[in-house]
Design an enzyme around this catalytic site. Structure first.
Site, PDB file in Angstrom:
ATOM      1  N   CYS A  12      35.006  65.521  17.923  1.00 14.00           N
ATOM      2  CA  CYS A  12      33.567  65.808  17.938  1.00 14.00           C
ATOM      3  C   CYS A  12      33.232  66.743  19.108  1.00 14.00           C
ATOM      4  CB  CYS A  12      32.803  64.498  18.094  1.00 14.00           C
ATOM      5  SG  CYS A  12      33.247  63.647  19.615  1.00 14.00           S
ATOM      6  N   HIS A  39      40.692  58.430  23.598  1.00 16.41           N
ATOM      7  CA  HIS A  39      41.724  57.472  23.210  1.00 16.41           C
ATOM      8  C   HIS A  39      42.746  58.167  22.313  1.00 16.41           C
ATOM      9  CE1 HIS A  39      38.415  54.491  24.210  1.00 16.41           C
ATOM     10  NE2 HIS A  39      39.337  54.382  25.137  1.00 16.41           N
ATOM     11  N   HIS A  71      32.417  59.016  27.312  1.00 12.89           N
ATOM     12  CA  HIS A  71      31.914  57.665  26.996  1.00 12.89           C
ATOM     13  C   HIS A  71      30.795  57.217  27.940  1.00 12.89           C
ATOM     14  CE1 HIS A  71      36.159  57.367  25.437  1.00 12.89           C
ATOM     15  NE2 HIS A  71      35.455  57.028  24.388  1.00 12.89           N
ATOM     16  N   CYS A  93      28.723  62.378  27.051  1.00 16.39           N
ATOM     17  CA  CYS A  93      28.187  63.044  25.859  1.00 16.39           C
ATOM     18  C   CYS A  93      26.665  62.871  25.813  1.00 16.39           C
ATOM     19  CB  CYS A  93      28.820  62.417  24.614  1.00 16.39           C
ATOM     20  SG  CYS A  93      28.102  63.039  23.094  1.00 16.39           S
ATOM     21  N   HIS A 121      34.972  47.813  25.301  1.00 11.95           N
ATOM     22  CA  HIS A 121      35.059  49.273  25.159  1.00 11.95           C
ATOM     23  C   HIS A 121      34.354  49.940  26.343  1.00 11.95           C
ATOM     24  CE1 HIS A 121      34.501  53.319  23.573  1.00 11.95           C
ATOM     25  NE2 HIS A 121      35.480  53.043  22.728  1.00 11.95           N
ATOM     26  N   GLU A 123      32.584  52.562  26.613  1.00  9.51           N
ATOM     27  CA  GLU A 123      31.185  52.972  26.388  1.00  9.51           C
ATOM     28  C   GLU A 123      30.245  51.763  26.500  1.00  9.51           C
ATOM     29  OE1 GLU A 123      30.270  55.324  22.779  1.00  9.51           O
ATOM     30  OE2 GLU A 123      28.408  54.160  22.716  1.00  9.51           O
ATOM     31  N   THR A 158      27.980  54.058  19.916  1.00  6.59           N
ATOM     32  CA  THR A 158      27.791  55.272  19.113  1.00  6.59           C
ATOM     33  C   THR A 158      28.801  55.441  17.975  1.00  6.59           C
ATOM     34  OG1 THR A 158      29.147  56.502  20.681  1.00  6.59           O
ATOM     35  CG2 THR A 158      26.761  56.605  21.006  1.00  6.59           C
ATOM     36  N   SER A 216      41.690  54.061  19.570  1.00  5.59           N
ATOM     37  CA  SER A 216      40.440  54.747  19.241  1.00  5.59           C
ATOM     38  C   SER A 216      39.602  53.885  18.294  1.00  5.59           C
ATOM     39  CB  SER A 216      40.764  56.102  18.591  1.00  5.59           C
ATOM     40  OG  SER A 216      39.657  56.561  17.853  1.00  5.59           O
ATOM     41  N   SER A 260      38.558  61.704  18.396  1.00  6.71           N
ATOM     42  CA  SER A 260      39.350  62.154  19.546  1.00  6.71           C
ATOM     43  C   SER A 260      40.663  62.817  19.107  1.00  6.71           C
ATOM     44  CB  SER A 260      39.633  60.977  20.492  1.00  6.71           C
ATOM     45  OG  SER A 260      40.110  59.872  19.772  1.00  6.71           O
TER      46      SER A 260
END
Ligand code: SF4
Length: 296
Positions: A12, A39, A71, A93, A121, A123, A158, A216, A260
């Site tokens: 992305c 990841h 993240h 991001c 995680h 994030e 996200t 991931s 990723s």
């Protein structure tokens, strides 16, 4: 064998921008990245060859500049890095910033925050580390264990599938019919696009390859989604994971990849699929057809 790619797949813009920033800075000064930038082992190995270091905690950083990944990170982590005398570069991001702002809005509005995501995680840790009270849920069982509150503010990591997030919000509403439940959709657009493209792909394929790192989250979610629509789904990280016995000459093979996964890995896997295709035995019906029309 027919090979088709998902309409949306792979890395992305958030991850691409973070990598570009890291490479650019590392050309000028020594750089450490806090946590895993992505990841994906292939990407990380490539960055290490450029001299970029990785540390999990600010205390271990041996360079003057440290970069926070796409993240994102909590204020607590950012302050800890600054207190260690580090110059902090944020590659968070913009869509993770949107999620942070949504969470802050819910908390300031008096809602008890619930994050749909994986508790450990990076994030989710970045979102929750500054909070004193919150819940993280990912299953009906997690929701059964929630305590009743007058107002719940729900948002998602996200990279969670939006359908799953909506389903869990519905379960929260059913479990607490007397509470106000406000949901802010923070699933990012690239994740939504990759999820819906993966469904389209899996519907029309005999085999689906999902390419992405072992850790991931969005790659694992793509595997789960594709498995609902296709019986032969394989998660691969690199070209070395491909197995000839997974394929038949008459198969339609779909390719998708997590956010990723670099294009180079996707291209290499597609090329190897072409090689495998040539090595597969011709289906019996095609062989018979060849005999009938005298093509042998
Ligand atoms: S997955 Fe979404 S939120 Fe995460 S870096 Fe990519 S675009 Fe940004």
């Amino acid at each position: 064998m027919k090979i088709i790619r998902a309409e949306h797949l792979g890395m992305c813009f958030g991850v691409k921008d973070a990598i570009a920033l890291a490479v650019d800075v590392a050309e000028r000064e020594p750089l450490t990245i806090l946590g895993d930038l992505v990841h994906n082992e292939t990407v990380l190995a490539d960055l290490r060859t450029k001299g970029i270091r990785f540390e999990q905690q600010p205390a271990g950083v041996g360079t003057r500049t440290v970069m926070v990944t796409a993240h994102g990170a909590s204020e607590r982590t950012l302050n800890a890095a600054r207190q260690h005398g580090l110059s902090v570069l944020e590659a968070t991001c913009p869509l993770v910033h949107v999620a942070h702002r949504a969470l802050a809005k819910l908390v300031h509005g008096g809602f008890h925050p619930i994050i749909i995501g994986k508790r450990d995680h990076v994030e989710v840790r970045g979102m929750t580390d500054d909070l004193t009270e919150f819940d993280v849920v990912l299953s009906a069982e997690d929701i059964a264990n929630l305590r009743e509150r007058p107002r719940f503010g729900v948002m998602a990591q996200t990279t969670q599938p939006i359908e799953k997030a909506r389903h869990l919000v519905q379960l929260i509403r059913e479990r607490f019919p007397h509470s106000e439940v406000r949901f802010i959709d923070t699933v990012c657009q690239p994740t939504k696009q990759r999820q819906s493209a993966a469904i389209e792909l899996a519907r029309k394929c005999d085999v689906v390859l999902v390419i992405g790192g072992a850790h991931s989250n969005n790659t694992h979610e793509l595997v789960k989604t594709c498995s609902h629509f296709c019986g032969r789904v394989h998660h691969v990280q690199t070209v070395d994971d491909l197995r000839t016995e997974w394929f038949h000459a008459e198969d339609t093979v779909g390719v998708t990849a997590g956010t990723s996964t670099p294009d180079t890995v996707i291209d290499a896997i597609e090329q190897k699929l072409g090689v495998i295709n040539f090595s597969l035995p011709v289906p019996e019906t095609s062989a018979m057809y060849s005999k009938v029309v005298g093509m042998e």
